[in-house]
Design a protein around this motif. Structure first.
Motif, PDB file in Angstrom:
ATOM      1  N   UNK A  34      -3.908  13.019  11.587  1.00 36.58           N
ATOM      2  CA  UNK A  34      -5.001  12.820  10.637  1.00 36.58           C
ATOM      3  C   UNK A  34      -4.703  13.434   9.275  1.00 36.58           C
ATOM      4  N   UNK A  35      -4.369  14.743   9.232  1.00 38.26           N
ATOM      5  CA  UNK A  35      -4.055  15.339   7.930  1.00 38.26           C
ATOM      6  C   UNK A  35      -2.845  14.695   7.249  1.00 38.26           C
ATOM      7  N   UNK A  36      -1.851  14.288   8.027  1.00 41.90           N
ATOM      8  CA  UNK A  36      -0.671  13.650   7.446  1.00 41.90           C
ATOM      9  C   UNK A  36      -1.030  12.301   6.832  1.00 41.90           C
ATOM     10  N   UNK A  37      -1.874  11.525   7.522  1.00 42.22           N
ATOM     11  CA  UNK A  37      -2.309  10.243   6.969  1.00 42.22           C
ATOM     12  C   UNK A  37      -3.159  10.446   5.721  1.00 42.22           C
ATOM     13  N   UNK A  38      -4.032  11.464   5.748  1.00 41.23           N
ATOM     14  CA  UNK A  38      -4.860  11.780   4.586  1.00 41.23           C
ATOM     15  C   UNK A  38      -3.989  12.085   3.376  1.00 41.23           C
ATOM     16  N   UNK A  79       2.772   4.959   1.493  1.00 43.05           N
ATOM     17  CA  UNK A  79       1.916   3.831   1.870  1.00 43.05           C
ATOM     18  C   UNK A  79       2.044   3.514   3.355  1.00 43.05           C
ATOM     19  N   UNK A  80       3.253   3.541   3.861  1.00 46.57           N
ATOM     20  CA  UNK A  80       3.486   3.250   5.283  1.00 46.57           C
ATOM     21  C   UNK A  80       2.795   4.291   6.178  1.00 46.57           C
ATOM     22  N   UNK A  81       2.976   5.560   5.853  1.00 43.88           N
ATOM     23  CA  UNK A  81       2.428   6.624   6.692  1.00 43.88           C
ATOM     24  C   UNK A  81       0.908   6.677   6.563  1.00 43.88           C
ATOM     25  N   UNK A  82       0.378   6.472   5.354  1.00 38.60           N
ATOM     26  CA  UNK A  82      -1.046   6.633   5.134  1.00 38.60           C
ATOM     27  C   UNK A  82      -1.880   5.366   5.288  1.00 38.60           C
ATOM     28  N   UNK A  83      -1.260   4.260   5.696  1.00 38.60           N
ATOM     29  CA  UNK A  83      -1.999   3.002   5.733  1.00 38.60           C
ATOM     30  C   UNK A  83      -3.154   2.985   6.718  1.00 38.60           C
ATOM     31  N   UNK A  84      -3.136   3.816   7.749  1.00 31.85           N
ATOM     32  CA  UNK A  84      -4.211   3.810   8.743  1.00 31.85           C
ATOM     33  C   UNK A  84      -5.273   4.854   8.503  1.00 31.85           C
ATOM     34  N   UNK A  85      -5.233   5.524   7.363  1.00 33.35           N
ATOM     35  CA  UNK A  85      -6.190   6.595   7.091  1.00 33.35           C
ATOM     36  C   UNK A  85      -7.613   6.045   7.006  1.00 33.35           C
ATOM     37  N   UNK A  86      -8.532   6.739   7.674  1.00 29.42           N
ATOM     38  CA  UNK A  86      -9.967   6.464   7.645  1.00 29.42           C
ATOM     39  C   UNK A  86     -10.326   5.102   8.214  1.00 29.42           C
TER      40      UNK A  86
END
Length: 88
Positions: A34-38, A79-86
């Motif tokens: 979660x924090x990594x995606x954020x 963008x790849x790592x954070x694309x699923x955030x929230x």
């Protein structure tokens, strides 16, 4: 009627036990996801603003071009790592 088997279930090990270290590793990965995606999501939002001065300066200098390409690569990775955030 048949006789019970001489082998008890206690002597048979589970087919695929998960090692304790693997379980801890999975728990750790889930706790930082979660924090990594954020962080990755917001880095992906902010990095294009860093690109603008480089583009305004021009990409004629090899150092500026290399910096731009590195930042662009970091942006794609974020963008790849954070694309699923929230997304719940």
């Amino acid at each position: 009627m048949s006789n019970p088997s001489p082998v008890t279930n206690e002597s048979i090990a589970p087919s695929n036990p998960e090692p304790e270290s693997q379980h801890e590793r999975n728990r750790l990965l889930r706790s930082i996801k979660g924090p990594l995606q954020f962080l990755s999501f917001w880095i992906a939002i902010a990095l294009p603003f860093v690109h603008l001065p480089l583009l305004a300066q021009g990409l004629g200098d090899p150092n500026v071009t290399l910096t731009f390409v590195v930042l662009l690569t970091a942006n794609v990775f974020a963008l790849y790592v954070g694309h699923g955030y929230n997304q719940h």
